[in-house]
Design a protein around this motif. Structure first.
Motif, short mmCIF file in Angstrom:
data_model
loop_
_atom_site.label_atom_id
_atom_site.label_comp_id
_atom_site.label_asym_id
_atom_site.label_seq_id
_atom_site.Cartn_x
_atom_site.Cartn_y
_atom_site.Cartn_z
N PRO A 358 0.81 -1.23 0.00
CA PRO A 358 0.00 0.00 0.00
C PRO A 358 0.84 1.27 0.00
CG PRO A 358 -0.79 -1.57 1.65
CD PRO A 358 0.53 -2.07 1.17
N VAL A 359 1.97 1.24 0.70
CA VAL A 359 2.82 2.44 0.77
C VAL A 359 3.43 2.75 -0.59
CG1 VAL A 359 4.86 3.44 1.85
CG2 VAL A 359 3.32 2.00 3.20
N VAL A 360 4.00 1.72 -1.24
CA VAL A 360 4.62 1.94 -2.55
C VAL A 360 3.58 2.38 -3.56
CG1 VAL A 360 5.96 0.88 -4.40
CG2 VAL A 360 6.45 0.29 -2.03
N ARG A 361 2.41 1.79 -3.49
CA ARG A 361 1.34 2.21 -4.41
C ARG A 361 0.98 3.67 -4.22
NH1 ARG A 361 -3.25 -2.58 -4.52
NH2 ARG A 361 -2.38 -3.78 -6.26
N ALA A 362 0.88 4.12 -2.97
CA ALA A 362 0.56 5.53 -2.70
C ALA A 362 1.66 6.45 -3.22
CB ALA A 362 0.35 5.73 -1.21
N VAL A 363 2.92 6.06 -3.00
CA VAL A 363 4.03 6.85 -3.51
C VAL A 363 3.99 6.92 -5.03
CG1 VAL A 363 6.54 6.94 -3.72
CG2 VAL A 363 5.49 6.41 -1.51
N ALA A 364 3.67 5.78 -5.67
CA ALA A 364 3.60 5.75 -7.14
C ALA A 364 2.51 6.68 -7.67
CB ALA A 364 3.36 4.32 -7.61
N LEU A 365 1.39 6.76 -6.97
CA LEU A 365 0.32 7.66 -7.42
C LEU A 365 0.75 9.12 -7.28
CD1 LEU A 365 -2.86 5.87 -6.01
CD2 LEU A 365 -2.09 6.00 -8.38
N LEU A 366 1.48 9.44 -6.22
CA LEU A 366 2.02 10.79 -6.09
C LEU A 366 3.03 11.07 -7.20
CD1 LEU A 366 2.53 11.03 -2.22
CD2 LEU A 366 0.76 12.14 -3.60
#
Length: 484
Positions: A358-366
């Motif tokens: 979930p963390v990497v996905r959120a960073v990727a969206l940013l």
């Protein structure tokens, strides 16, 4: 850099004939595989590769599927520099689509999700608040288990189309047939718009038509799989064609904006194209005043489409919340998810559980948001620096790269997502191998019953994807000159 409009040499007659009939043979084999073990209503997803192989027709199914996919991909790849003519490209793509038109759903069970979502809405239940299982859809057993208990992630236009298919279909088979008709209608609209866009971008139409329409993503997933991506692409290209043909014309831009808005209310991914369409909408020199004037008309049409369709459906903007469930599936084919897997594996080696996905996905969206801003700013600066009236290629290529970034940085990737950037890159890119090769590889990710092979290759796939990302990053940082 090679100019995008520079005509490559024509393929030889032997290669042309071989490609046409090899692809047709591949399409026929894929249709046969569909009847032997495709996504039929009573065929469950394979729990393991061994269970698929041990099914009554398992060996024949997999053999037909793999050989057919290889033939179709090889034939498409062999003419990646362009078909002998635009007419030949259209005829051949249509010929390959014929066996797949009469095949069962292939490569995915999403069409059954569409049917149940349409049934849910047709029976007065909000599909953005209630899952198809909770709504009591009589066909819920045909839906892939992961999507039975989640609200629909699609916009109100597609929900209305699915409900129409349910109302006219009279049953599951009729509904699936009509959903396929809707998908093919979207493809025909895209095919109609391709030549005009290719000419506006200065790209040979015979190359653009071949790359965009003859690829395995189109036949297997958009035709046989009846994915709503076909409708999104048709509306998207139609809106873009009006923009490049009638820039600066308020009535035309309102219509174009409405079409782009309809594309967004089929699948929200289309929204990343809108800022680049606003650049193409400017007539004359690209100044801030001209952008606000012409882009404003486009934005007005888009907002009107969003408001009207949300109001007419009676669902409001509940579909925006449904988008959060599109990432429920975790597979290494999404680069951010793959990186998250690798971090979790590394943590497990030292007795930790980072829960990194979930963390990497959120960073990727940013990161995606930042990339989209940079792409738009570069296109804007390029257009402002041109002394003569520029063609639309800069804006269209920016839109293509925006779709590439969206696919690469999204939390989830399915093979048919490759069709989004592929179509616009076919219209604008100077070189083809860098985007044709991944699209060809993606054709081998799914089996005819909808089983995704990424399910069985989680660890090695995540490691391979992460290694590839590191290699691309290092290559980029070295600053080697490459054609963009």
């Amino acid at each position: 850099m090679t100019a995008p409009g520079a005509p490559p040499s024509l393929p030889g007659p032997l290669l042309v004939r071989s490609a046409r009939y090899a692809g047709l043979a591949g399409a026929i084999l894929l249709a046969v595989a569909g009847y032997l073990g495709g996504a039929l209503p009573d065929t469950p997803l394979g729990a393991t590769p061994e269970s698929i192989w041990r099914a009554p027709d398992g060996p024949a199914t997999l053999t037909c599927w793999l050989v057919g996919t290889a033939l179709l991909v090889g034939a498409w790849w062999s003419l990646r520099a362009g078909a002998p003519s635009t007419r030949w490209a259209y005829v051949t793509a249509g010929l390959w689509a014929l066996p797949l038109l009469v095949a069962p759903p292939l490569g995915s069970r999403d069409v059954y999700s569409y049917a149940c979502q349409g049934w849910t809405y047709a029976h007065g239940v909000d599909p953005y608040a209630v899952s198809v299982a909770a709504a009591g859809c009589p066909w819920v057993e045909t839906v892939a288990p992961i999507w039975r208990d989640t609200p629909t992630p699609y916009g109100p236009v597609f929900v209305l189309l699915a409900a129409l298919a349910v109302g006219l279909g009279g049953g599951l088979t009729g509904t699936v047939v009509l959903l396929r008709v809707i998908a093919v209608a979207g493809l025909l609209l895209a095919a109609y718009c391709l030549p005009g866009l290719a000419r506006a971008a200065g790209v040979p139409t015979r190359r653009a038509a071949w790359l965009a329409l003859a690829g395995p993503m189109v036949g297997v997933h958009l035709v046989a799989g009846a994915h709503n991506d076909a409708v999104m692409l048709g509306l998207l290209l139609c809106g873009l064609l009006i923009v490049v043909r009638r820039p600066g014309k308020p009535s035309a831009l309102l219509l174009a904006g409405a079409l782009l808005g309809l594309a967004v209310t089929v699948k929200a991914s289309a929204v990343v194209v809108v800022p680049f369409a606003a650049l193409a909408a400017v007539h004359g020199r690209h100044t801030v005043r001209a952008l606000l004037r012409d882009g404003g008309w486009l934005a007005g049409g888009l907002l009107a489409a969003l408001l009207v369709t949300s109001a007419l459906s009676g669902l409001g903007f509940g579909w925006v919340g449904g988008l959060t469930h599109s990432g429920d599936s975790e597979q290494w084919t999404s680069p951010p998810t793959a990186v998250g897997f690798v971090v979790d594996y590394a943590g497990a080696l030292v007795g930790r559980d980072p829960q990194a996905v979930p963390v990497v996905r959120a960073v990727a969206l940013l990161l995606l948001a930042g990339v989209l801003v940079v792409l738009w700013w570069r296109a804007w600066q390029t257009l402002r620096g041109l002394n003569e009236l520029p063609g639309p290629r800069v804006a269209l290529h920016g839109a293509a790269l925006a779709l590439v970034a969206t696919v690469a940085l999204s939390p989830v990737f399915h093979p048919w997502y490759a069709a989004w950037p592929l179509v616009l890159l076919a219209l604008t890119a100077a070189r083809t191998t860098w985007f044709v090769l991944p699209a060809a590889a993606a054709a081998f990710l799914a089996l005819p019953d909808g089983t995704n092979l990424a399910r069985f290759t989680k660890a090695p796939g995540a490691l391979a994807m992460t290694t590839l990302l590191v290699a691309v990053l290092l290559h980029t940082l070295r600053g080697r000159p490459r054609s963009r």
